[in-house]
Design an enzyme around this catalytic site. Structure first.
Site, PDB file in Angstrom:
ATOM      1  CG  HIS A   1      -2.179   4.485   4.951  1.00 16.19           C
ATOM      2  ND1 HIS A   1      -2.013   4.358   3.594  1.00 16.19           N
ATOM      3  CD2 HIS A   1      -2.274   3.218   5.441  1.00 16.19           C
ATOM      4  CE1 HIS A   1      -2.004   3.057   3.278  1.00 16.19           C
ATOM      5  NE2 HIS A   1      -2.169   2.355   4.374  1.00 16.19           N
TER       6      HIS A   1
ATOM      7  CB  CYS B   1      -0.919  -0.005   1.204  1.00 16.76           C
ATOM      8  SG  CYS B   1      -1.545  -1.646   1.581  1.00 16.76           S
TER       9      CYS B   1
END
Lengths: 425, 411
Positions: free
Chosen positions: A316, A176
């Protein structure tokens, strides 16, 4: 000698909210969600049946000239890069090696039904695969391009070829965090004098049966199947996992003097990059956010900015229990008293989690925030969580002059990346 | 002042066995380590260079961890551990956040039986995959941590956890050049001051029906180990090997201060897109500040695919043609083509060549049917080696070259 500075001179995006930067950005500010029922395959009996899919992308121009069979993530990358390169109005390079590419492409998908047919035909009697049968069946039905498209390396091959990249080429796949890491490393190559212009960003699609199954088995995905628009809810107390999505984000990074000399429009400066590893566990972040804290501190130090100077944190913010709690703790640890005064939002609340491509699209959102003076919201933030007690810009975009932004990306397995984007004046 | 990069530790796990000494011995002997693979198959007798008697338990003490590690990851952890031991960094006082790891990797092959069992639970009445059944029967039949076992970034994660490396962490996925590119990027990390020490390398294990079939679909497999003849117009393709290679890179003064063994110094890195080997070599040479004529030795990629080898040979002639004493070595037909780890293993070999002042031979000797303007020796060559270049490219990967110099010239 002063350090070479890096600015952003082009942007492109393919996302569940739109197949260009303008549409994606407009819908982010409107607080729209790109999440819906999975249509790419029959997921009707999967624990998770929702995702953020890219819709209506006309990729026909990339599939001509014998290039049939280009993977979905390659098409996203080509389309987003095309927008970014045109946006930057890049010149022809006298020295081709001064134009490089550092990408964060994910692995490609493959035709699961076809592969299942190969596997089931390779089993003889019991449930173990007979190698000779498997070889025969796969040679009959799997093509060369299908094999090549599975490797992330193939995406950069397509990009380098399509856009005439002649210099440094790399691809990172740190889950990610990949496209944020790609942008950080691309900036370092320009700073180090190894290139003047870098194409960077990432692309990924894991919305295929094995991708969704894999994340479901790890219980990482939201199962709020009946309310897709409300499924991704970072920092909200009722969050139950991330929503898988797909797409690409691409930026053109350029050495400042190079951009000025050719009269390029300069969107913002890529001012800071920090990277670290948790070195803790495969599945869980470090409980005190050790690695996240280190990456954020390194990025701020690199940009020579105190935390108070950061006007917005693009989180995030995956909508998983642990990430959102530990990211909050990490921001509080680094920002101290300034944490509560700093707006923090997660556009994954609207876009879902584009995995390797997520960070690049988030950097584009940071640039747009600085340019237009509007902070995109955290959609679906309704129920306060005592462990998440910052200003998450709930549900409505907010006007604010922002001069510097921090963007966080944390990879599954413990890679942490923080980037600082600053207004260029 | 520019920060310099020393190679202070080497770790290899190859068909020659564990350790860089075993690899070096095999490279000097110059014979293929490939043989028939223990894959049960009627009418299919694949060959390859497998790691013999690999015992991952020696490197991973937690059995629970082994279960979530594909063989590529186990090989990576083993080679990284060996490199760390070799360099002495385990006991050196390096702040953990100044020590990182970069791994060259890519798609890791899953075990067919694991997925086949799930697929068999998911077949409809027509014998074809029924996704509705997959959702209810097939999915729960998969190992819960299935995804974790094969994610490309997992080798780097396991290494960082095992050795407590909290510094920069990256996974480079650029095909056959991944391993050497990981080394280049780790060197840049040290040069720019982001780390004082880095582990870098690559790992690959594709000696399974899935991996071998993929190579066969790509049309690059040789039928016998004799047919694998780099730079030879008659080369029948490549023989697949498996293995992992890792190097400890360290800021030069740091290494000197702790009295570390320096195998070689990295003086230049060149990276260019697929199909431009000469550009990668020129960039590495230019950065090294050394004249092309002063390079004594090239550890070539020599992948054994005629078209790719011809391109590399032309690049060698164009960039190193002025070097009268240039000696070119190829070791791919010793270890087999080891994919993501190939370039890192070649850099380990060239580092040992600089250390021992001896260049390994080209198995099979000078190729027939070509007239290249450089030497390929059938026997190992002892001579003064000051500057070396190591290439990695081919198989759709980028082109990477690394320039190194002997430690005694690097003081």
């Amino acid at each position: 000698m002063n350090r070479r500075r890096v600015v952003i001179t082009g942007m492109g995006a393919v996302t569940p909210l739109g197949n260009d930067v303008a549409t994606t950005w407009r819908r982010l500010l409107a607080g729209e969600s790109g999440v819906g029922p999975i249509t790419l395959f029959d997921a009707s009996t999967f624990p998770t049946r929702i995702a953020g899919e890219v819709k209506g992308l006309d990729a026909s121009r990339w599939n001509t000239n014998g290039r049939s069979g280009i993977g979905r993530h390659s098409l996203f990358a080509l389309a987003a890069a095309d927008e970014a390169v045109k946006d930057a109005k890049l010149p022809k390079f006298a020295e081709p090696e001064r134009f490089g590419l550092y990408f964060g492409a994910g692995d490609g998908g493959f035709d699961f039904a076809e592969y299942a047919a190969v596997l089931s035909a390779s089993v003889n009697g019991d449930s173990s695969v007979k190698p000779e049968l498997y070889r025969k069946k796969s040679l009959e039905s799997i093509s060369r391009s299908e094999v090549l498209e599975q490797e992330p390396a193939q995406v950069v091959n397509h990009l380098a070829h399509a856009f005439g990249v002649g210099g440094f080429v790399s691809n990172t796949l740190t889950a990610c965090a990949a496209s944020s890491q790609a942008i950080g490393e691309a900036a370092e190559l320009i700073r180090g004098g190894h290139a003047d212009v870098m194409l960077s960003g990432g692309s990924h699609s894991m919305i295929h049966p094995l991708g969704v199954a894999g994340f479901n088995l790890l219980t990482a995905l939201s199962t709020r199947n009946d309310e897709p628009l409300r499924a991704s809810r970072p920092f909200d107390k009722e969050r139950d996992g991330f929503v898988l999505s797909e797409g690409a984000g691409v930026v053109v990074l350029e050495e400042l003097e190079h951009a000025k000399a050719r009269g390029a429009k300069i969107y913002a400066e890529l001012a800071g990059y920090g990277t670290s590893a948790d070195a803790f566990r495969l599945t869980d972040p470090h409980p005190e956010g050790r690695g996240a804290i280190q990456a954020i501190r390194l990025a701020l130090a690199d940009a020579e900015l105190a935390p108070e100077r950061i006007g917005y944190v693009n989180a995030h913010g995956t909508s998983t229990q642990l990430n959102d709690q530990i990211e909050t703790a990490a921001v509080k640890k680094v920002f101290g008293d300034a944490a509560r005064k700093t707006p923090v939002s997660s556009i994954k609340s609207m876009l879902g989690h584009m995995i390797a491509a997520a960070g690049a699209v988030e950097v584009i959102a940071c640039i747009q925030t600085i340019r237009e003076g509007v902070i995109p919201p955290t959609l679906n933030y309704e129920n306060p969580d005592p462990a998440c007690d910052l200003d998450y810009v709930p549900n409505r975009a907010r006007e604010a002059r922002v001069d510097a932004v921090l963007s966080n990306s944390f990879g599954f397995g413990g890679q942490n990346v923080a980037l600082v984007v600053r207004r260029y004046e | 002042m520019k920060r310099r990069v020393a190679i202070t530790g080497l770790g290899a796990v190859t068909a020659a066995g564990e350790g860089h000494a075993a690899l070096w011995k095999a490279a000097l002997e110059g014979r293929s380590l490939a043989g028939p693979l223990p894959i049960e198959a009627d009418g299919w007798n694949p060959i390859g260079a497998a790691v013999p008697d690999f015992e991952p338990e020696k490197f991973v003490t937690q059995r629970k961890s082994l279960k979530v590690m594909a063989r590529d990851i186990q090989l990576a952890v083993a080679a990284a551990s060996l490199a760390a031991d070799d360099s002495g960094v385990r006991t050196a006082s390096i702040p953990r956040e100044r020590f990182g790891v970069i791994v060259g990797a890519g798609v890791l092959n899953h075990e067919l039986d694991e997925l086949a069992y799930s697929v068999l639970q998911s077949l409809g009445d027509d014998g074809r995959l029924d996704l509705k059944k997959f959702g209810t029967e097939g999915l729960p039949a998969l190992f819960p941590l299935w995804l974790l076992k094969y994610l490309p970034n997992m080798p780097a994660c396991h290494v960082s956890i095992l050795l407590d490396l909290q510094g920069p962490n990256n996974t480079i996925t650029t095909g056959a050049s991944s391993g050497l590119q990981a080394v280049c990027e780790a060197a840049r990390m040290i040069q720019r001051g982001s780390a004082d020490a880095m582990l870098a390398g690559g790992a690959e294990s594709k000696l399974n029906p899935l991996g071998l079939s993929h190579y066969e679909i790509l049309g690059v497999l040789a039928r016998s180990s004799d047919a694998y003849r780099p730079f030879d117009a008659r080369s029948g393709g490549l023989v697949v090997g498996e293995g992992a290679g890792f190097l400890v890179l360290e800021e030069f003064e740091h290494a000197k201060a702790r009295g570390a063994t320096v195998y070689a110094e990295i003086t230049g890195c060149g990276v260019a897109p697929s199909g431009f080997p000469g550009r990668a070599m020129r960039l590495a040479i230019r950065e090294s500040g050394v004249k092309a004529a002063d390079f004594d030795y090239l550890q070539a990629s020599g992948i054994g695919i005629a078209e790719e080898d011809r391109r590399e040979a032309e690049a060698i002639e164009a960039t190193l043609g002025e070097s009268r004493d240039l000696c070119v070595a190829v070791s791919k037909n010793v270890t087999g083509f080891t994919g993501f780890s190939a370039g890192a293993l070649d850099l380990i070999i060239s580092s040992l060549a600089l250390k021992n002042q001896e260049i390994p031979p080209v198995p099979g000797g000078a190729p027939t049917g070509c007239r290249y303007g450089f030497k390929l020796s059938e026997t190992s060559v002892k001579k003064k080696i000051r500057h070396a270049l190591t290439n990695a490219h081919g198989m759709n990967g980028q082109c990477v070259s690394v320039a190194t110099r002997a430690a005694e010239d690097a003081r």
